[in-house]
Design an enzyme around this catalytic site. Structure first.
Site, PDB file in Angstrom:
ATOM      1  N   THR A  87       0.850  -1.196   0.000  1.00  0.00           N
ATOM      2  CA  THR A  87       0.000   0.000   0.000  1.00  0.00           C
ATOM      3  C   THR A  87       0.884   1.245   0.000  1.00  0.00           C
ATOM      4  O   THR A  87       0.672   2.176  -0.791  1.00  0.00           O
ATOM      5  CB  THR A  87      -0.935   0.001   1.223  1.00  0.00           C
ATOM      6  OG1 THR A  87      -1.740  -1.182   1.173  1.00  0.00           O
ATOM      7  CG2 THR A  87      -1.827   1.226   1.255  1.00  0.00           C
ATOM      8  N   SER A 214       5.146  -6.956  -1.611  1.00  0.00           N
ATOM      9  CA  SER A 214       4.966  -7.017  -0.166  1.00  0.00           C
ATOM     10  C   SER A 214       5.399  -8.381   0.362  1.00  0.00           C
ATOM     11  O   SER A 214       5.128  -9.405  -0.280  1.00  0.00           O
ATOM     12  CB  SER A 214       3.467  -6.821   0.099  1.00  0.00           C
ATOM     13  OG  SER A 214       3.224  -6.518   1.423  1.00  0.00           O
ATOM     14  N   ALA A 215       6.027  -8.397   1.542  1.00  0.00           N
ATOM     15  CA  ALA A 215       6.540  -9.664   2.076  1.00  0.00           C
ATOM     16  C   ALA A 215       5.433 -10.632   2.470  1.00  0.00           C
ATOM     17  O   ALA A 215       5.559 -11.846   2.303  1.00  0.00           O
ATOM     18  CB  ALA A 215       7.442  -9.385   3.283  1.00  0.00           C
ATOM     19  N   THR A 255      13.250   4.596  10.498  1.00  0.00           N
ATOM     20  CA  THR A 255      14.142   3.490  10.873  1.00  0.00           C
ATOM     21  C   THR A 255      13.670   2.201  10.228  1.00  0.00           C
ATOM     22  O   THR A 255      12.477   1.879  10.253  1.00  0.00           O
ATOM     23  CB  THR A 255      14.152   3.342  12.413  1.00  0.00           C
ATOM     24  OG1 THR A 255      14.646   4.557  12.956  1.00  0.00           O
ATOM     25  CG2 THR A 255      15.025   2.185  12.859  1.00  0.00           C
ATOM     26  N   CYS A 342      -9.735  -6.675   1.498  1.00  0.00           N
ATOM     27  CA  CYS A 342      -9.714  -5.301   1.973  1.00  0.00           C
ATOM     28  C   CYS A 342     -11.064  -4.628   1.842  1.00  0.00           C
ATOM     29  O   CYS A 342     -11.326  -3.619   2.465  1.00  0.00           O
ATOM     30  CB  CYS A 342      -8.663  -4.505   1.210  1.00  0.00           C
ATOM     31  SG  CYS A 342      -7.114  -5.367   1.125  1.00  0.00           S
TER      32      CYS A 342
HETATM   33  N1  PMP Z   1      -1.870  -4.677  -4.058  1.00  0.00           N
HETATM   34  C1  PMP Z   1      -2.411  -5.885  -4.196  1.00  0.00           C
HETATM   35  C2  PMP Z   1      -2.628  -6.449  -5.573  1.00  0.00           C
HETATM   36  C3  PMP Z   1      -2.750  -6.632  -3.056  1.00  0.00           C
HETATM   37  O1  PMP Z   1      -3.288  -7.831  -3.196  1.00  0.00           O
HETATM   38  C4  PMP Z   1      -2.528  -6.062  -1.778  1.00  0.00           C
HETATM   39  C5  PMP Z   1      -2.909  -6.814  -0.515  1.00  0.00           C
HETATM   40  N2  PMP Z   1      -4.266  -7.144  -0.420  1.00  0.00           N
HETATM   41  C6  PMP Z   1      -1.968  -4.796  -1.698  1.00  0.00           C
HETATM   42  C7  PMP Z   1      -1.645  -4.125  -2.860  1.00  0.00           C
HETATM   43  C8  PMP Z   1      -1.692  -4.145  -0.369  1.00  0.00           C
HETATM   44  O2  PMP Z   1      -0.554  -4.752   0.195  1.00  0.00           O
HETATM   45  P1  PMP Z   1      -0.114  -4.508   1.700  1.00  0.00           P
HETATM   46  O3  PMP Z   1      -1.033  -5.350   2.521  1.00  0.00           O
HETATM   47  O4  PMP Z   1       1.301  -4.989   1.757  1.00  0.00           O
HETATM   48  O5  PMP Z   1      -0.228  -3.058   1.985  1.00  0.00           O
END
Ligand code: PMP
Length: 414
Positions: A87, A214-215, A255, A342
């Site tokens: 995000t 994202s990890a 940090t 989400c």
């Molecule tokens: N982009 C996509 C395509 C995702 O699937 C997600 C997670 N649902 C995100 C962005 C957001 O990632 P994060 O949870 O690491 O902020």
């Protein structure tokens, strides 16, 4: 760790039933957790502390992780900027580019099927003067390259197309999009959060200049991600969005989350070694799951391209069924998603499925099943049996279903 182990020796089934929501988040691989642990207590340094060995130790750990991640994505280590997740990476890429280059053009092209973490920053940029074109995709989830090209204007600064979709797993043709952007001299950003660690994502080879990931979608920890920014001439300038101590070569202050970054690096290393084998196994399981449901349930369809799709993702519509209601009948025995996690608090049908042209009814009749490396065949078989029984039960209770079975044309009623 005190857990039940599956046949691969991996953690198996939490309190919440069979986990088929790996696209929402993945469990941390135990090897990732082991790599992270020393960085909470034994090696607590701040990599920005240059004056002592405890800081140097942390700095070395971050350097190693940066290399592991760069290696997986075939980029240079100095092209990786650590963030708190995709995000933040998406916000940074979109706002950072717009702020730096709006004098050159204020037009951005994206897809209606993007994640909210792309769509919402773009909405924000519209309030600041950006013109954004939101392109619907084809029924199979792919963007039509001709439509993409036709949308380009002399003001187009950036194209933002996700690598793989979180709801359907549809994989865009990044090579062709990269070539188009290159021809037209337009920057290309891709949200590759669902793709990195699952399929090959080599942005440099394909002309993708910015890529976020994202990890926690690749068996690493939550709260850590990265933005790849191509090092090229002329330099890509991103207006920094987080001001402070000038960390990450002045790009993103704050940090560094050392244990998280170490875990991210380890997850990247494991993905590089294992993703091909994992993906082949998951494709077999996913196909078995899909075929079982398609064979045993009429009026069931798969959403997304038949081939250009992540091997572990399945998005299905069950006509005449309400997806939310179906999920409730699982009684916590299955952990699955309707729409993206989400937005699942809202009862709006998935914007991704609508963007592919599904009717409101079919979009609401859909569920996402996402498998992962800890998923077993026994779980898949059990999940399919639960879904089949519950879809049949729900339909048996539905007057529309009864009318449909009696040969009444019910299309106008749904
Ligand atoms: N982009 C996509 C395509 C995702 O699937 C997600 C997670 N649902 C995100 C962005 C957001 O990632 P994060 O949870 O690491 O902020």
């Amino acid at each position: 760790m005190n857990e039940v182990l599956n046949e691969n020796g991996f953690p198996f089934r939490g309190q919440g039933g069979i986990y088929l929501d790996y696209n929402a988040t993945t469990p941390c691989d135990p090897r990732v957790v082991d790599a992270m642990l020393p960085y909470f207590y034994e090696h607590p340094g701040n990599p920005a502390s240059r004056t002592h060995a405890i800081g140097w130790r942390a700095d070395e750990a971050v350097k190693k992780a940066r290399k592991q991640i760069a290696h997986l994505t075939k980029v240079e280590a100095h092209e990786i900027i650590f963030t708190s997740g995709a995000t933040e990476s998406n916000n940074f890429a979109l706002k950072g580019i717009y702020e730096s280059y709006q004098h050159k053009g204020n037009h951005i092209i994206t897809l209606t099927t993007e994640h909210k973490a792309v769509l919402d920053p773009l909405k924000k940029l519209e309030t600041l003067g950006a013109e954004v074109t939101y392109l619907d995709v084809e029924p199979d989830g792919m963007v039509d390259l001709q439509k993409l090209e036709n949308a380009i204007t002399s003001q187009t600064l950036l194209i933002a197309t996700m690598w793989a979709n979180n709801e359907t797993g549809v994989i865009q043709n990044m090579k062709a999009i990269g070539e188009l952007c290159n021809q037209k001299n337009i920057l290309l950003f891709s949200d590759a959060t669902q793709a990195v660690g699952k399929i090959q994502t080599h942005p440099k080879e394909l002309g993708v200049q910015l890529m976020s990931f994202s990890a926690h979608k690749m068996y690493g920890p939550k709260g850590v991600g990265a933005l790849y920014v191509a090092h090229q001439d002329p330099k890509i300038k991103l207006a920094e969005q987080m001001n402070g101590g000038g960390h990450e070569r002045g790009n993103r202050s704050g940090t560094l989350n050392v244990p998280g970054i170490v875990g991210f690096g380890k997850a990247a290393e494991i993905a590089q070694q294992e993703m091909e084998v994992d993906s082949a196994r998951l494709q077999q399981l996913r196909d078995k799951f899909e075929n079982t449901l398609l064979q045993q349930l009429e009026l069931t369809s798969i959403n997304g391209h038949s081939k250009n799709r992540l091997a572990h993702t399945c998005n299905m519509s069950f006509k005449f069924i309400d997806g939310e209601a179906l999920m409730n009948t699982f009684n916590q025995r299955l952990a699955v998603a309707s729409g993206s996690a989400c937005t699942s608090a809202s009862i709006e049908p998935s914007h991704v499925l609508l963007g592919m042209g599904l009717s409101k009814h079919l979009a609401q009749a859909s569920l996402r099943f996402s498998l992962g490396k800890f998923t077993t065949e026994a779980e898949i078989d059990e999940a399919a049996a639960i879904i089949i029984a519950n879809v049949n039960h729900q339909r048996a209770l539905s007057p529309i279903w009864e009318m449909y079975k009696d040969g009444v044309d019910v299309e106008g009623l749904i």
